[in-house]
Every structure is written in C-alpha cells, then in structure tokens.
Design a protein around this motif. Structure first.
Motif, PDB file in Angstrom:
ATOM      1  N   GLU A 176       0.832  -1.205   0.000  1.00 35.56           N
ATOM      2  CA  GLU A 176       0.000   0.000   0.000  1.00 35.56           C
ATOM      3  C   GLU A 176       0.867   1.255   0.000  1.00 35.56           C
ATOM      4  OE1 GLU A 176      -3.661   0.632  -0.024  1.00 35.56           O
ATOM      5  OE2 GLU A 176      -3.166  -1.210  -1.110  1.00 35.56           O
ATOM      6  N   THR A 191      -4.137   0.666  10.347  1.00 34.95           N
ATOM      7  CA  THR A 191      -2.860   1.314  10.055  1.00 34.95           C
ATOM      8  C   THR A 191      -1.862   0.230   9.638  1.00 34.95           C
ATOM      9  OG1 THR A 191      -1.981   1.061  12.300  1.00 34.95           O
ATOM     10  CG2 THR A 191      -3.332   3.020  11.846  1.00 34.95           C
ATOM     11  N   SER A 211     -14.140   0.991  -3.283  1.00 31.86           N
ATOM     12  CA  SER A 211     -13.132   0.393  -2.410  1.00 31.86           C
ATOM     13  C   SER A 211     -13.523  -1.000  -1.923  1.00 31.86           C
ATOM     14  CB  SER A 211     -12.871   1.300  -1.196  1.00 31.86           C
ATOM     15  OG  SER A 211     -14.053   1.434  -0.415  1.00 31.86           O
ATOM     16  N   ILE A 216      -6.718  -2.500   5.393  1.00 33.87           N
ATOM     17  CA  ILE A 216      -6.524  -1.048   5.353  1.00 33.87           C
ATOM     18  C   ILE A 216      -7.718  -0.352   4.705  1.00 33.87           C
ATOM     19  CG2 ILE A 216      -5.149   0.796   4.289  1.00 33.87           C
ATOM     20  CD1 ILE A 216      -2.677  -1.042   4.706  1.00 33.87           C
ATOM     21  N   ARG A 217      -8.205  -0.902   3.584  1.00 32.65           N
ATOM     22  CA  ARG A 217      -9.280  -0.247   2.837  1.00 32.65           C
ATOM     23  C   ARG A 217     -10.655  -0.454   3.470  1.00 32.65           C
ATOM     24  NH1 ARG A 217      -7.725  -2.024  -3.382  1.00 32.65           N
ATOM     25  NH2 ARG A 217      -5.461  -1.752  -3.151  1.00 32.65           N
ATOM     26  N   SER A 218     -10.947  -1.679   3.898  1.00 32.05           N
ATOM     27  CA  SER A 218     -12.300  -1.993   4.386  1.00 32.05           C
ATOM     28  C   SER A 218     -12.459  -1.848   5.884  1.00 32.05           C
ATOM     29  CB  SER A 218     -12.680  -3.420   3.966  1.00 32.05           C
ATOM     30  OG  SER A 218     -12.741  -3.541   2.554  1.00 32.05           O
ATOM     31  N   HIS A 219     -11.346  -1.909   6.637  1.00 36.88           N
ATOM     32  CA  HIS A 219     -11.450  -1.830   8.099  1.00 36.88           C
ATOM     33  C   HIS A 219     -10.553  -0.752   8.695  1.00 36.88           C
ATOM     34  CE1 HIS A 219     -14.009  -5.405   8.375  1.00 36.88           C
ATOM     35  NE2 HIS A 219     -13.254  -5.941   7.449  1.00 36.88           N
ATOM     36  N   GLU A 220      -9.957   0.081   7.839  1.00 38.23           N
ATOM     37  CA  GLU A 220      -9.212   1.274   8.256  1.00 38.23           C
ATOM     38  C   GLU A 220      -8.069   0.950   9.218  1.00 38.23           C
ATOM     39  OE1 GLU A 220     -12.207   3.944   9.728  1.00 38.23           O
ATOM     40  OE2 GLU A 220     -12.878   4.476   7.706  1.00 38.23           O
TER      41      GLU A 220
END
Length: 436
Positions: A40, A256, A388, A250-254
C-alpha cells in the motif's frame, strides 16, 4: 550397486539441520512476502494499480522462480545440495536489499525477479536433504516442520515490515530483512553436512535420474497429476487472498500499517505454522496403515477453509474477521507437508529434488503466479461499481477455488494405491505406499 556406508548422524544433529533449513525457508518467505505488507505504501509512492501490484507480488516473481527452479533442481540431484542452498540464500537476500534502492516500478519489478531467481534454489535441494536425514515414517512431520518456515517468515515479515515501514519507510524495510541473509548463507555452507542420497531409506547409492526420466515417472502417476493441481489451486487461494489481506484490512477496516503487521503476523504466521505442522502430524499418524490419508487430510482441510474465508470477507465485527482468517489460514496450510512427503514417497532418492521442483513449478505457477494477479484484475474490474469494496468481493471469489482443490485431492487419493508401484525404480528394499 553396492551398499554404501552410512554417515553416522545423531538425532541432535538431524534436528539442527532441520531447524537451520527451516529458518532458511523462513528467510525465504520474509524476503518474498515483505512486499505484501509494504504494497500500500509502494502503491501510493509509485502510483500503481491493483493489477500492477498483483503482477509485482505474484506472476513476475513466480514465472522466474519456477522456470529457474527446474535446472537448479537438476543441479541439486547431481551436485552438492548444501552449497546450492547457501548460494541461493546469498542471492535472494542481496536482491531483497537492492529492492530498497529502486526508484520506479520497472526497477522494482527487476529486483523482485532477482529475488525469484535466488529463491528458486532454496526448497528443492532442502527437501532432498531432509528426506535423506529422516526415514519415511518421520518424513511427513519433518517436511511439515520445514514448511512451517513459510508462516514463520510471514509472521516476521509482517511484524518487522509493518513496524519498519511505519517508522522508517518501505525502503528501509527491504534493507532490514535482506542483509542478514548473507550471514545465514555462511552458516549453511560451513555447518551442514551433505548427506548420502537414500541413506534414510536404507537404499544403495542411487545414480541421479535425468530430467526426462523424472518427468516421465511423474507423468505416469495419475495421482501426482491431480494432487499437484490440487496443491496449485490451494496455493492460488492462499496467495491470492493472503497477498491482498493487508490492503483489504486497510481499505475496508481502516487499519494502520502497524495494526496490519501485528494482526497478520499472528493470524497468518501462527495459524499457518500450526496448520502446516498439524497436517504432517495427522498424515504420519493416520497414514501409517493407509497413505491415502496424506491426501484425504489435505482434501478435508481445504474444504473446511472455504466457508471460514467467506465469513471473514463479509463480517462487520473485526474480531470475527480476524478469527475466521486465522482458522481458514490454519486449515489451508495443512496440505503442504503431506503433499511433498507423498511426492518423495513415489519416486527414487535420485529424483527427489527434481520431483519437488516440478511439484513447486505447478504449485507456484498456478498459485503464486496467478492467484494475486487474479485478485488484482477482478478487483480492478469491479472497482467502477463497487469502489473500495471491490477487493472484498475479489477475495471472496478467490476463496471459493478451495472447493475445486478439495475435489482434486480426493480424486488423487483414489488413484494413489495403483500408482505406488509405478513411481519408484524397482528396489526390493524400498518401502511400499500400500496400506499394511
């Protein structure tokens, strides 16, 4: 052929060799999969698409890995396997460190190809060494223990890569995991003793078989055809889903990068390691009287992993998501050790490195080569309508391939007993694969 003298080897030294080769395999996967945890950040820095990521983490690496693996395996069947492993570690570690100096997509692609070329010399000679240190009744567990290096490497790669990426950037992560491999290469070269081929089976010295002989032997075995395809399909789901798990979280559950590293190091690393050893342990125990259990175990576990992966894809509760990915990874890892062990049981010692290379050719070309690329292409195709969330559905579709893998393992088991008399060269003292 006259009986060869056996090299006296203590149990402690056998364990040392197995542990060191397992650590080498872990290093192999640290260097191979470090890109996954960094992708990413690299995507943002180099402005890449999911299809480019899939090519970078999958097909471009795999096509050179499997192609170079065939001649290296031939070299391993006639040459010094320990030296080949040591050289391979030095090459892939150096190319991993070099990845940190790349400035664009083309340079990074070339560096990853270099990693693939180096890693092609790792597993086939290591498999052959282990099979000459461990007798058939212990081989499934030994090869499964070795195969836990896959998930130990993923654990360390995700954990170290996630932390270094967050604190120092993705370039530094390549240096941190690549440079120590040079020291490990020296340790392999000067502390592992090259075993005699066939010594663990109590066989006479074996003349190395040619590539044509090995290929002809394996082609005669219908069971090998089906379980090699099954292994490739299982790897297709494992690499396809696994290589995009960081991006999915990262995209679906934010998540880090650090949260991804810690979570996946535990889920994939520990879950996969447990599953890999469990598969070999169950296969050796249940396969004592019927070797078909080596394939039945793989079929059962592949099938169990499919619904768990689907739940993980669509659940909202992050605890449920991570728990389901843990158990689907565990079940999906059970096939590897038994598959390698049954391959070595079907061929003579002089064919083992090449047989492993041919098995891994199929496994990695289908699995590593096409799995991540498939997920990336499907995600990009669904992106205009799903945004997303396209990656979520691409992963779910890929997970369903596990059903087909289970079917192929089952068909292979039905043909195994008939094939047990075809694969090995005629030797009165070779153990049979038939049930007692």
């Amino acid at each position: 052929m006259s009986q060869i003298p056996q090299i006296p080897v203590s149990k402690g030294y056998r364990r040392y060799v197995l542990i060191l080769l397992t650590f080498v395999y872990a290093l192999n996967f640290i260097d191979r999969q470090i890109l996954v945890i960094l992708q990413e950040s690299i995507k943002t820095d180099m402005d890449l698409s999911d299809s480019q990521l899939g090519l970078l983490t999958g097909f471009a690496f795999a096509i050179f890995y499997v192609s170079v693996g065939i001649p290296i395996a031939r070299w391993a069947d006639i040459g010094n396997r320990r030296n080949i492993v040591a050289l391979a570690v030095a090459v892939w570690s150096g190319m991993t460190a070099l990845s940190g100096l790349t400035q664009n997509y083309a340079q990074l692609l070339l560096a990853r190809i270099g990693v693939g070329v180096g890693e092609a010399g790792g597993s086939p000679p290591a498999h052959s060494i282990i099979s000459d240190y461990y007798p058939p009744e212990e081989r499934g567990r030994a090869l499964s223990f070795y195969s836990t290096g896959v998930y130990l490497g993923i654990l360390l790669g995700f954990l170290v890569g996630g932390w270094v990426n967050q604190e120092y950037g993705w370039r530094m992560a390549f240096f941190v995991v690549g440079l120590p491999g040079i020291a490990i290469a020296l340790l392999v070269r000067f502390t592992i003793q090259e075993p005699l081929r066939g010594q663990a089976d109590g066989l006479e010295q074996q003349q190395p078989s040619t590539f044509k002989e090995t290929l002809a032997t394996l082609w005669r075995l219908r069971s090998f055809r089906f379980f090699s395809i099954a292994a490739g399909l299982t790897a297709f789901t494992s690499y396809g889903v696994g290589n995009f798990l960081p991006s999915f979280l990262i995209r679906s559950h934010e998540f880090t990068p650090m949260q991804v590293g810690v979570s996946l190091s535990l889920i994939v690393g520990i879950g996969g390691a447990i599953g890999t050893y469990l598969g070999g342990y169950l296969a050796d125990k249940l396969g004592t009287h019927d070797k078909r259990w080596y394939l039945w175990i793989s079929a059962i576990m592949c099938l169990l992993g499919v619904p768990l992966s689907l739940i993980a894809c669509f659940a909202d509760n992050i605890v449920v998501v991570l728990a389901m990915f843990f158990f689907s990874t565990l079940f999906g890892a059970c096939y590897l050790g038994p598959t390698i062990a049954i391959t070595h049981g079907l061929v003579s010692p002089g064919m083992r490195a090449m047989a492993s290379a041919l098995l891994f050719f199929i496994l990695n070309l289908v699995g590593l080569g096409l799995g991540p690329l498939f997920v990336g292409v499907v995600s990009d195709a669904l992106s205009p309508t799903l945004g997303s969330e396209s990656l979520r559905y691409a992963i779910a579709i890929t997970a369903c391939v596990g059903v087909l893998a289970s079917i192929c393992f089952t068909i292979s088991a039905q043909r195994l007993l008939a094939d047990s008399s075809k694969g090995r060269l005629p030797e009165d003292n070779q153990p049979s694969l038939k049930p007692a």
